[in-house]
Design an enzyme around this catalytic site. Structure first.
Site, PDB file in Angstrom:
ATOM      1  CG  ASP A 154      -0.928   3.631   5.347  1.00  0.00           C
ATOM      2  OD1 ASP A 154      -1.989   4.014   4.807  1.00  0.00           O
ATOM      3  OD2 ASP A 154      -0.025   4.414   5.711  1.00  0.00           O
ATOM      4  CG  ASP A 161      -1.827   1.228   1.252  1.00  0.00           C
ATOM      5  OD1 ASP A 161      -2.754   1.289   0.427  1.00  0.00           O
ATOM      6  OD2 ASP A 161      -1.591   2.118   2.096  1.00  0.00           O
ATOM      7  CD  GLU A 193      -5.918   1.251  -4.334  1.00  0.00           C
ATOM      8  OE1 GLU A 193      -7.072   1.693  -4.455  1.00  0.00           O
ATOM      9  OE2 GLU A 193      -5.233   1.383  -3.299  1.00  0.00           O
TER      10      GLU A 193
END
Length: 387
Positions: free
Chosen positions: A350, A184, A268
């Site tokens: 996170d 992340d 992501e």
């Protein structure tokens, strides 16, 4: 695997002047070609019935030889490849513009991103490279042997010159300590892994922002074109180069560690350009380098035998509980701790997102059966159901 190799070259005053001539000729060819193409586009918009065919790179070079080189004899003091490649790059830029993948090409300015490309008789020795017209260029490091690149690109950063070309290397799979990991990205911490590891960004611009602002403030009243103005601009360019080098060094170390020690990496698909539209966060996002982080992971996975899963940008990794899977309705950026009202789990925001990204990577590998194949860009909801 073919990758790019870039290194600094040693240049004296005469060689520096010759390199600057090549870069100036390439810039002039680009600007002349861009001006012609802009006029043609304006003519075609104003006269739809009398449209003129848009020129290709070959057409632009024929026009350059017939119209521009006649009045600019200094074109013959440099290699002929300089103008050819500049117009070829301009043609590629317009092709990307017509496909709507990039914006309209801009005119080039002296001292900004000066570069040119050469091809022909190129020879590589231990610590020197021979290129047409310019001759032998010494380097500071050992060069790969047994290579005959078709072309080389020489560029300038501040007062230093660099040469780059493509080389072919063998990929090797490194032993992996972790099978699956979620990564992340954030501003407070650049990368938070689902294993609990946290990597901080360099934030080199933030650390040097006051010094850079001071140097620019002192340069505001200097006469443009004077010796003091050129010296001040060179100092500012050197500081910008240092800021960029620190950022790249940090990103390379982190992405190499992740690619070497993790078999499947879930990350992501961030909309970095959309995030940069937020003027409150744009400077911080640009300082850590989200896009460069992903770009390095995408090519280093081939070097070290790892796989990369790009999770859909609309997948709610931050709002979903990694323990029970319940999604929260809202989660503000100021909330750094994730608290699940259903199961009572509390953890770092996170870390929770990275755990969800790890689960997404596992589901993609299990459903699609990637095995040893590379995990390409796929959406968490649509693509997995289509596999």
């Amino acid at each position: 695997m073919i990758i790019g190799f870039k290194t600094e070259v040693k240049v004296n005053k005469n060689r520096c002047l010759l390199l600057a001539k090549h870069a100036g000729t390439a810039r002039h060819a680009w600007n002349q070609g861009l001006a012609l193409c802009s006029e043609l586009l304006k003519h075609n918009r104003a006269n739809p019935e009398d449209k003129i065919k848009f020129p290709t790179a070959i057409d632009l070079h024929k026009w350059l030889v017939a119209s521009i080189k006649v009045s600019c004899p200094w074109y013959y003091e440099v290699s002929k490849c300089v103008g050819q490649y500049a117009l070829r790059h301009l043609s590629d830029a317009f092709r990307s513009f017509f496909k709507k993948t990039k914006g309209f090409p801009n005119f080039k300015k002296k001292g900004r991103n000066d570069s040119f490309t050469l091809d022909g008789s190129i020879y590589i020795d231990h610590r020197k490279v021979k290129v047409p017209i310019i001759g032998w260029l010494k380097t500071y490091e050992q060069l790969p042997q047994g290579l005959k690149p078709k072309s080389v690109t020489i560029s300038r950063q501040a007062d230093r010159w660099f040469i780059s070309f493509k080389i072919e290397i063998e990929t090797h799979s490194t032993p992996k300590a972790v099978d699956f990991v979620g990564v992340d990205l954030g501003i407070v911490h650049l990368a938070t892994l689902s294993t609990g590891e946290v990597f901080n960004g360099a934030k080199s611009y933030k650390k040097s922002e006051f010094k850079l602002a001071r140097m620019q403030w002192l340069n505001r009243h200097k006469q443009i074109g004077s010796a003091n103005h050129r010296k001040a601009k060179l100092k500012i360019a050197r500081l910008h180069r240092r800021i960029g080098n620190i950022r790249k060094d940090t990103l390379h170390k982190i992405t190499t560690h992740i690619s070497k020690n993790h078999a499947v990496i879930g990350i992501e698909d961030l909309n970095v350009s959309g995030m940069m539209a937020n003027h409150k966060l744009a400077k911080a996002i640009a300082d850590v380098g989200f896009y460069e982080f992903r770009r390095q992971l995408e090519y280093k996975r081939h070097l070290y035998g790892s796989k990369l899963v790009i999770v859909d940008r609309f997948y709610p990794s931050s709002k979903t509980c990694s323990n029970c899977g319940i999604k929260k309705e809202s989660l503000s950026l100021s909330e750094r701790m994730f608290k699940c009202e259903h199961c009572g789990m509390t953890c770092d925001r996170d870390l929770n997102a990275s755990l969800n990204l790890e689960k997404a990577a596992r589901s993609v590998v299990s459903v699609c059966g990637l095995g040893s194949a590379d995990a390409s860009r796929m959406k968490q909801e649509e693509d997995v159901s289509n596999c």
